[in-house]
Design a protein around this motif. Structure first.
Motif, short mmCIF file in Angstrom:
data_model
loop_
_atom_site.label_atom_id
_atom_site.label_comp_id
_atom_site.label_asym_id
_atom_site.label_seq_id
_atom_site.Cartn_x
_atom_site.Cartn_y
_atom_site.Cartn_z
N LEU A 250 89.70 6.90 -17.54
CA LEU A 250 88.78 6.04 -16.77
C LEU A 250 88.93 6.28 -15.27
O LEU A 250 88.00 6.06 -14.50
CB LEU A 250 89.07 4.56 -17.05
N LYS A 251 90.11 6.73 -14.85
CA LYS A 251 90.34 6.96 -13.42
C LYS A 251 89.88 8.34 -12.99
O LYS A 251 89.89 8.65 -11.80
CB LYS A 251 91.83 6.81 -13.11
N VAL A 259 84.09 6.99 -10.19
CA VAL A 259 84.89 7.05 -11.41
C VAL A 259 84.46 5.88 -12.30
O VAL A 259 84.21 4.78 -11.79
CB VAL A 259 86.42 6.99 -11.14
N GLY A 261 86.03 4.08 -14.23
CA GLY A 261 86.98 2.96 -14.24
C GLY A 261 86.67 1.90 -13.20
O GLY A 261 87.28 0.84 -13.18
N SER A 262 85.72 2.18 -12.30
CA SER A 262 85.35 1.17 -11.31
C SER A 262 84.28 0.21 -11.85
O SER A 262 83.97 -0.78 -11.20
CB SER A 262 84.85 1.83 -10.02
N GLN A 267 86.21 -2.32 -17.10
CA GLN A 267 87.46 -2.92 -16.62
C GLN A 267 87.85 -4.14 -17.45
O GLN A 267 89.01 -4.31 -17.81
CB GLN A 267 87.32 -3.36 -15.16
#
Lengths: 365, 392
Positions: A250-251, A259, A261-262, A267
């Motif tokens: 995710l990062k 990305v 993951g944001s 999340q």
């Protein structure tokens, strides 16, 4: 009751990590692709035997390291992280059962087996599901007939612990794999491991080889408890590794110039899963200690641990594949191996509903 | 004094001063004592118990003796707490002053401020309430706009707070105010103490879906507040607020009601019934109860594990957000199940036979567990950011 590792336990953990560096997930792929007929690396298994892993929970008078189930929890968790396969699971389980319920002859077989790396496989399940009360296997006139399914490590076993029915209930007996009438049919499963259907056709049973005759129900229950500890510990390692890999992805993966993951949608799912893994770890550690201490609550806790970890392991691997996206569906990416192992592990010796039901019954409803 | 000697002294004291009626579980609001100018005692037993404890400073056992606290070491404090729990003693005084403002004063207050405010908290003379949230600043607390404009050695405060617990009963309020609008919103917040009797302060109770009104709206209309009432520095109130919120989260996660020890399956068995094998008649409900009990046990052991890890020197950090999230959601699920287990009587709202609709009202109240002290969504944001390291 301790959730924090002692120095000796920390040492066991780090030595396990060191050995399993030689057995990454890539090894599982390699063994599968080469159609290895064992389904595991014999070099790795020999190294485990040399380090005394099969004796981890055995007492000193059986030549063991005396770590109790806590030690097995540590080893199996590390095996779960790398999906490492070997006859370790069967050896540990047989050791626990014989240590508690075996007679002198069983203990001799056991100590020889753990020092040489020979395998004692556990044959309880029949048919499609683990339902140890529904036993079709029986002994008539000293001869056992019946069929056991999903027997792990049967293809390399020298002995079996087999459950069968009598007029007075269930018993468990040690059978030599070379006995006349024993036949093994090896099957390949989605976790790239072999399980077997083992058929007993008029196999002679020596009554002296029955474990704690008359107490078969307790023996089977103990097998269920110990298997729950071993498998749920493995699943903790498996889900933690799958989760950490997913978070790392995710990062790294970018879409819409960011990305992924944001994104809050991902999340929140990740954070929720983090919490589920945290509580799953705690219930397993509690069950391990309870069984080590012969706590009256131990069977209920073992079933809770197994139910909780099978549920969370499924979620963690599902979320892994989903968050990896298309690449998660490919055989090139390793997350799929975690998905597949989780499904098999979470069904051995009773899956989610079996153990939830067992826990509810023990709680009186 | 050795811990064993101290234990003996404590037991003698508790036996003499905490009468039988003060050792029964708290059933409703009238069994509790909150202090302050509006307070009255329910009966003589309650009054005796409170005064005995306040005199020794044991309403706040480990606070420094020079302010009137008990001055006990951490270990002696634990002995007192354990003995009180063992004997079933009710807390002599409930107070936001003890739980929230006091710890902030001890950490951020000046010596003068501690001397001025701590004795009143300890003796139960002053009842405090908390003024944080505003109609436009809930989850985004730092967006608060209640203004405090400098005017000589005073501020002029204007604005509105909401969800101020028991503001209509309180003597004073600790509030977050905006003293600077020019930079980042977390900077420019000031932590201010305000007397509720000051001209321009007014309150209005909020009726909740449970039918009760523990919360108020609080209005400030040109309220003059001395600058000496700032805790910490001007524009540095966010630090104080965050410190207090961590306290609040831990207490919500650990919050329990009097039914907490009764397994859900107990209600189900008596209200739904069982078959001849002792299995619940409603098998669909049974599996959901088992799942809840499994999760609740797993969560309880997690709290135990964290306590041990903390003792071993590991830091808990943002895990308090996970605890608050998981604990709040569990409690909500519990009351959903209780309504399903109990059926008809749990849905009643009033009347003697239904304990005044206790279960239904508690059920409604639990919906706030995932809103107050930072919503579940906010806690998940914190876990994602501070534990998992996911970027914003």
């Amino acid at each position: 009751m301790s959730y924090v590792l002692t120095e000796e336990q920390e040492f066991l953990k780090s030595s396990a990590k060191d050995l399993l560096k030689e057995a990454p997930v890539a090894l599982v792929r390699e063994l599968r692709d080469n159609q290895n007929e064992l389904g595991y690396s014999s070099d790795l298994w020999n190294a485990m035997v040399e380090m005394g892993w099969p004796t981890t929970a055995l007492s000193e008078d059986l030549g063991g390291l005396d770590f109790g189930l806590k030690g097995l929890n540590i080893l199996m968790e590390e095996c779960g992280r790398t999906l490492s396969n070997s006859p370790l699971f069967s050896s540990l389980l047989a050791g626990l059962v014989i240590q508690k319920y075996g007679g002198q002859s069983h203990k001799e077989v056991l100590t020889k087996a753990v020092s040489e790396g020979a395998t004692i496989a556990i044959a309880i399940q029949e048919g499609q599901h683990y339902q140890p009360k529904n036993n079709g296997t029986s002994v008539i006139g000293g001869a056992m007939s019946g069929s056991k399914t999903m027997v792990a490590d049967a293809h390399v076993a020298d002995h079996f612990l087999v459950s069968y029915n009598t007029d007075n209930g269930v018993e468990v007996v040690l059978i030599d794999a070379k006995s006349q009438g024993v036949s093994i049919s090896k099957e390949f499963y989605m976790d790239s491991r072999f399980y077997s259907t083992v058929t007993f056709d008029q196999v002679a049973v020596d009554e002296k080889e029955v474990l704690s005759a008359g107490k078969g129900k307790s023996v089977v229950s103990y097998i269920t408890n110990c298997a729950s500890i071993l498998i749920s510990s493995e699943l903790i390692g498996l889900m933690t590794e799958a989760f950490e890999r997913t978070i790392a992805y995710l990062k790294e993966r970018r879409q819409f110039d960011k990305v992924i993951g944001s994104f809050q949608g991902l999340q929140h799912r990740a954070a929720d899963l983090y919490g589920e893994i945290e509580v799953a770890k705690s219930i397993v550690l509690k069950a391990v200690d309870a069984l080590d201490e012969n706590d009256i609550m131990a069977p209920a806790l073992c079933s809770m641990a197994m139910a909780k970890t099978s549920k969370v392991a499924k979620t963690a691997t599902n979320e892994g594949v989903q968050m990896y996206g298309g690449i998660g569906m490919t055989d090139d990416e390793e997350i799929g191996f975690f998905l597949k192992r989780a499904r098999v592990a979470a069904s051995l010796f009773g899956g989610y509903t079996y153990h939830l039901n067992r826990f509810a019954k023990m709680s009186g409803y | 004094m050795s811990l064993d000697q101290f234990r003996e002294e404590v037991v003698d004291f508790l036996e003499a001063n905490c009468l039988k009626s003060m050792r029964k579980p708290i059933l409703d609001e009238s069994d509790t004592y909150w202090g302050g100018r509006n307070a009255t005692f329910k009966n003589e037993d309650q009054e005796k118990w409170f005064h005995a404890m306040a005199e020794k400073g044991w309403t706040t056992p480990t606070w420094p003796a020079k302010y009137g606290g008990g001055g006990l070491s951490k270990e002696h404090g634990i002995v007192l707490k354990k003995e009180m729990t063992r004997l079933g003693c009710r807390p002599p005084l409930l107070s936001f002053g003890i739980w929230m403002l006091g710890p902030a004063l001890l950490k951020f207050g000046s010596e003068e401020q501690r001397e001025e405010h701590l004795p009143g908290i300890i003796k139960g003379e002053v009842r405090w309430c908390q003024g944080y949230s505003e109609p436009g600043a809930g989850s985004d607390l730092a967006g608060l706009q209640t203004s405090a404009i400098s005017d000589g050695d005073h501020y002029i405060v204007n604005g509105q707070k909401v969800w101020t617990s028991y503001a209509d009963q309180a003597d004073k309020i600790f509030a977050l105010t905006r003293t600077d609008n020019s930079s980042k919103k977390q900077i420019g917040i000031t932590f201010l103490l305000i007397d509720m009797l000051t001209q321009g302060v007014s309150t209005r109770p909020i009726k909740l879906i449970s039918g009760k009104s523990p919360f108020c709206e609080t209005f400030f209309d040109n309220v003059r507040v001395p600058k000496a009432n700032v805790i910490g520095d001007e524009n540095a109130g966010w630090t104080v607020a965050k410190y207090l919120l961590t306290h609040e989260r831990a207490s919500i996660a650990g919050a329990s009601d009097s039914d907490v020890m009764t397994p859900i399956s107990y209600y189900a068995k008596s209200k739904v019934g069982v078959d001849k094998n002792g299995v619940l008649n409603d098998v669909m409900l049974r599996s959901r109860i088992a799942e809840w009990e499994m999760d609740a046990a797993s969560f309880k052991f997690t709290m135990d594990r964290y306590a041990q890890e903390m003792k071993a020197g590991q830091s808990i950090g943002a895990k308090s957000s996970f605890m608050k999230y998981y604990g709040g959601e569990l409690n909500k699920k519990k009351y959903e199940l209780r309504l399903e287990c109990e059926g008809r009587t749990s849905l009643a709202w009033d009347g003697e036979g239904f304990k005044g609709g206790k279960v239904a009202r508690q059920f409604c109240r639990t919906k706030g567990n995932s809103i107050e002290g930072g919503t579940s969504e906010i806690q998940l944001n914190i876990v994602a950011k501070h534990i998992l390291g996911l970027p914003s």
